[in-house]
Design a protein around this motif. Structure first.
Motif, PDB file in Angstrom:
ATOM      1  N   ILE A 261      43.634  78.231  -2.829  1.00 16.48           N
ATOM      2  CA  ILE A 261      42.890  78.983  -3.853  1.00 16.48           C
ATOM      3  C   ILE A 261      43.461  80.395  -3.967  1.00 16.48           C
ATOM      4  CG2 ILE A 261      40.598  79.968  -4.382  1.00 16.48           C
ATOM      5  CD1 ILE A 261      39.412  77.311  -3.496  1.00 16.48           C
ATOM      6  N   LYS A 262      43.731  80.793  -5.207  1.00 19.60           N
ATOM      7  CA  LYS A 262      44.358  82.102  -5.461  1.00 19.60           C
ATOM      8  C   LYS A 262      43.591  82.821  -6.553  1.00 19.60           C
ATOM      9  CE  LYS A 262      48.895  80.185  -4.361  1.00 19.60           C
ATOM     10  NZ  LYS A 262      50.180  79.682  -4.858  1.00 19.60           N
ATOM     11  N   LEU A 263      43.450  84.124  -6.419  1.00 16.45           N
ATOM     12  CA  LEU A 263      42.687  84.921  -7.390  1.00 16.45           C
ATOM     13  C   LEU A 263      43.239  84.770  -8.814  1.00 16.45           C
ATOM     14  CD1 LEU A 263      42.423  88.282  -5.390  1.00 16.45           C
ATOM     15  CD2 LEU A 263      40.737  86.439  -5.471  1.00 16.45           C
ATOM     16  N   MET A 264      44.566  84.709  -8.937  1.00 13.67           N
ATOM     17  CA  MET A 264      45.171  84.679 -10.275  1.00 13.67           C
ATOM     18  C   MET A 264      44.999  83.324 -10.954  1.00 13.67           C
ATOM     19  SD  MET A 264      46.227  87.642 -10.974  1.00 13.67           S
ATOM     20  CE  MET A 264      45.315  88.681  -9.843  1.00 13.67           C
ATOM     21  N   ASN A 282      32.288  70.182   0.168  1.00 11.67           N
ATOM     22  CA  ASN A 282      32.681  68.806  -0.112  1.00 11.67           C
ATOM     23  C   ASN A 282      33.794  68.308   0.813  1.00 11.67           C
ATOM     24  OD1 ASN A 282      31.166  67.651  -2.582  1.00 11.67           O
ATOM     25  ND2 ASN A 282      31.535  69.817  -3.035  1.00 11.67           N
ATOM     26  N   GLY A 283      33.958  68.987   1.946  1.00 10.38           N
ATOM     27  CA  GLY A 283      34.824  68.467   3.001  1.00 10.38           C
ATOM     28  C   GLY A 283      36.290  68.829   2.884  1.00 10.38           C
ATOM     29  N   LEU A 284      36.647  69.724   1.965  1.00 11.14           N
ATOM     30  CA  LEU A 284      38.050  70.137   1.881  1.00 11.14           C
ATOM     31  C   LEU A 284      38.276  71.383   2.730  1.00 11.14           C
ATOM     32  CD1 LEU A 284      38.611  69.760  -1.984  1.00 11.14           C
ATOM     33  CD2 LEU A 284      39.423  68.215  -0.190  1.00 11.14           C
ATOM     34  N   GLN A 285      39.477  71.507   3.274  1.00  8.20           N
ATOM     35  CA  GLN A 285      39.850  72.741   3.960  1.00  8.20           C
ATOM     36  C   GLN A 285      40.412  73.695   2.909  1.00  8.20           C
ATOM     37  OE1 GLN A 285      40.065  73.916   7.445  1.00  8.20           O
ATOM     38  NE2 GLN A 285      40.695  75.765   6.344  1.00  8.20           N
ATOM     39  N   VAL A 286      39.984  74.938   2.954  1.00  4.18           N
ATOM     40  CA  VAL A 286      40.456  75.913   1.972  1.00  4.18           C
ATOM     41  C   VAL A 286      41.475  76.850   2.608  1.00  4.18           C
ATOM     42  CG1 VAL A 286      39.789  77.917   0.582  1.00  4.18           C
ATOM     43  CG2 VAL A 286      38.373  75.855   0.564  1.00  4.18           C
ATOM     44  N   SER A 287      42.591  77.014   1.928  1.00  6.06           N
ATOM     45  CA  SER A 287      43.553  78.035   2.303  1.00  6.06           C
ATOM     46  C   SER A 287      43.581  79.051   1.169  1.00  6.06           C
ATOM     47  CB  SER A 287      44.938  77.397   2.466  1.00  6.06           C
ATOM     48  OG  SER A 287      45.914  78.404   2.595  1.00  6.06           O
ATOM     49  N   ILE A 288      43.481  80.316   1.517  1.00  3.44           N
ATOM     50  CA  ILE A 288      43.577  81.345   0.478  1.00  3.44           C
ATOM     51  C   ILE A 288      45.040  81.773   0.388  1.00  3.44           C
ATOM     52  CG2 ILE A 288      42.814  83.625  -0.297  1.00  3.44           C
ATOM     53  CD1 ILE A 288      40.580  81.422  -0.223  1.00  3.44           C
ATOM     54  N   GLY A 289      45.544  81.754  -0.840  1.00  2.00           N
ATOM     55  CA  GLY A 289      46.931  82.148  -1.074  1.00  2.00           C
ATOM     56  C   GLY A 289      46.984  83.244  -2.117  1.00  2.00           C
ATOM     57  N   ALA A 301      42.462  89.161  -1.587  1.00  2.00           N
ATOM     58  CA  ALA A 301      42.669  87.784  -1.117  1.00  2.00           C
ATOM     59  C   ALA A 301      42.485  87.718   0.409  1.00  2.00           C
ATOM     60  CB  ALA A 301      44.050  87.284  -1.521  1.00  2.00           C
ATOM     61  N   GLY A 302      42.953  88.751   1.111  1.00  2.00           N
ATOM     62  CA  GLY A 302      42.762  88.818   2.571  1.00  2.00           C
ATOM     63  C   GLY A 302      41.282  88.860   2.918  1.00  2.00           C
ATOM     64  N   LEU A 303      40.527  89.630   2.165  1.00  2.00           N
ATOM     65  CA  LEU A 303      39.078  89.728   2.406  1.00  2.00           C
ATOM     66  C   LEU A 303      38.397  88.387   2.112  1.00  2.00           C
ATOM     67  CD1 LEU A 303      38.395  93.227   0.808  1.00  2.00           C
ATOM     68  CD2 LEU A 303      38.496  92.674   3.249  1.00  2.00           C
ATOM     69  N   THR A 313      44.944  80.014   9.435  1.00  2.00           N
ATOM     70  CA  THR A 313      46.183  80.677   9.011  1.00  2.00           C
ATOM     71  C   THR A 313      46.392  80.434   7.516  1.00  2.00           C
ATOM     72  OG1 THR A 313      47.143  80.419  11.199  1.00  2.00           O
ATOM     73  CG2 THR A 313      48.676  80.820   9.392  1.00  2.00           C
ATOM     74  N   HIS A 314      46.191  81.492   6.733  1.00  2.00           N
ATOM     75  CA  HIS A 314      46.237  81.397   5.272  1.00  2.00           C
ATOM     76  C   HIS A 314      47.676  81.624   4.763  1.00  2.00           C
ATOM     77  CE1 HIS A 314      41.832  81.144   4.763  1.00  2.00           C
ATOM     78  NE2 HIS A 314      41.828  81.764   5.920  1.00  2.00           N
ATOM     79  N   ASP A 315      47.764  81.921   3.471  1.00  2.00           N
ATOM     80  CA  ASP A 315      49.073  81.972   2.803  1.00  2.00           C
ATOM     81  C   ASP A 315      49.174  83.315   2.070  1.00  2.00           C
ATOM     82  OD1 ASP A 315      51.439  81.167   1.603  1.00  2.00           O
ATOM     83  OD2 ASP A 315      50.442  80.021   0.015  1.00  2.00           O
ATOM     84  N   LEU A 316      49.262  84.388   2.853  1.00  2.00           N
ATOM     85  CA  LEU A 316      49.106  85.737   2.288  1.00  2.00           C
ATOM     86  C   LEU A 316      50.248  86.668   2.693  1.00  2.00           C
ATOM     87  CD1 LEU A 316      45.258  85.946   2.866  1.00  2.00           C
ATOM     88  CD2 LEU A 316      46.418  85.770   0.666  1.00  2.00           C
TER      89      LEU A 316
END
Ligand SMILES: [Mg+2]
Length: 337
Positions: A261-264, A282-289, A301-303, A313-316
């Motif tokens: 998931i990404k802000l843009m 719904n059982g998905l793992q979320v990675s913020i990128g 995005a870090g927040l 460990t995200h994608d930042l």
């Protein structure tokens, strides 16, 4: 808040080396800024970047949309609900909506005499992140991996190439830093049979990866589900996941284990937070990128990552690439405060 005036601007981010994926190569880019001010002079500034190959926007279109939204919003009350209705029905690029959402977030924090981190109530000052290994020649990997040796997780960009060459790339990285965790992101460059064969080969060689991210076309939800069904490796959706509707479709098809998931893509913090919560419920793992963005995009995005999944460990890593970054990266962590 009632908007008295807006200001639209831009600044340039330059990277220390080109960011190369199967979709694009980026070295320098404009960041659009959108400032709002109320009748007491309190302001809020939001940022957006265009990623034509992913979002289908452009810096010129973001600028045009921000100007037309300014006309619409001046003199009116701006709220998160108003922004989410614009994002659902306005036909604007999500990046444009993100700039407005982030301006409101910045304004809300300032009107409480706080920074965004304080306003969101987040005490953690760092977040663990991977770092990208761009598409490159195998002979360049030693230098590239060495520069990134303080990270513990690599996101490896691969392209439409022979299985053998893509696997050798991976094996070389494994040799150079054996204890690094690996993620693979072909950015839609592969097809279903290739992806399944690639994952089988990894299995044969005993190479474990955290996940395979968006190997195929973003609209091929059934194909992504087929890859997932045929492999033990976790699958992540990135370009297939822009909205709440996309998450519903991904769930319906059982197409992935993770979403990036990404802000843009989602249209700012509030939409991204709602999407993250829905995915997790719904059982998905979320990675913020993030895209290759400006400082604010990485900060928020870090927040968001710390709010959603503080120990993942995200994608930042975007700001690690900046020639002039506000943030530091220490032992695989983005220090945003
Ligand atoms: Mg990706």
């Amino acid at each position: 808040m009632k908007i008295r005036a807006t200001t639209i601007g831009t600044y340039t981010v330059t990277l220390t080396s080109p960011f190369v994926t199967s979709l694009r190569s980026v070295y320098e880019y404009p960041v659009s800024t959108f400032a709002i001010v109320d009748h007491d002079g309190i302001n809020g500034i939001g940022e957006a970047v265009a990623t034509p190959a992913i979002v289908g926007d452009s810096a010129i279109e973001i600028d045009r949309e921000l100007h037309s939204l300014s006309m619409l919003l001046i003199g009116k009350e701006l709220s998160v609900d108003e922004i989410s209705s614009l994002s659902r029905t306005g036909g604007y690029h999500p990046s444009t909506i993100a700039a407005i959402d982030l301006a409101l977030l910045d304004y809300q924090a300032k009107s409480h005499n706080q920074n965004i981190q304080q306003y969101l109530g987040i005490s953690q000052n760092f977040i663990s992140t991977d770092v990208t290994i761009p598409i490159c020649e195998i002979n360049d990997l030693e230098k590239i991996v060495t520069e990134r040796s303080h990270f513990k997780t690599f996101k490896i960009k691969l392209k439409d190439d022979s299985l053998e060459r893509n696997l050798s790339q991976l094996i070389r990285i494994k040799e150079l830093q054996p204890d690094a965790s690996l993620r693979i992101d072909p950015n839609q460059a592969w097809d279903v049979p290739y992806s399944i064969r690639f994952l089988e080969k990894l299995d044969d060689k005993g190479i474990l990866i955290d996940y395979l991210e968006q190997p195929i076309d973003r609209y091929d939800f059934a194909g992504l589900a087929e890859i997932k069904k045929n492999s033990k490796t976790s699958i992540m959706a990135d370009e297939s996941c822009f909205s709440m509707n996309d998450i519903s479709t991904l769930l319906e098809y059982r197409a992935c284990d993770y979403v990036n998931i990404k802000l843009m893509k989602s249209g700012g913090y509030s939409n991204a937070l709602a999407m993250s919560r829905y995915a997790i419920e719904n059982g998905l793992q979320v990675s913020i990128g993030s895209m290759m963005e400006g400082n604010q995009g990485i900060y928020v995005a870090g927040l968001l990552a710390a709010a959603i999944s503080p120990f993942y460990t995200h994608d930042l890593d975007a700001a690690w690439w900046f020639t002039d970054s506000k943030f530091s990266y220490v032992n695989g962590e983005l220090r945003y405060a």
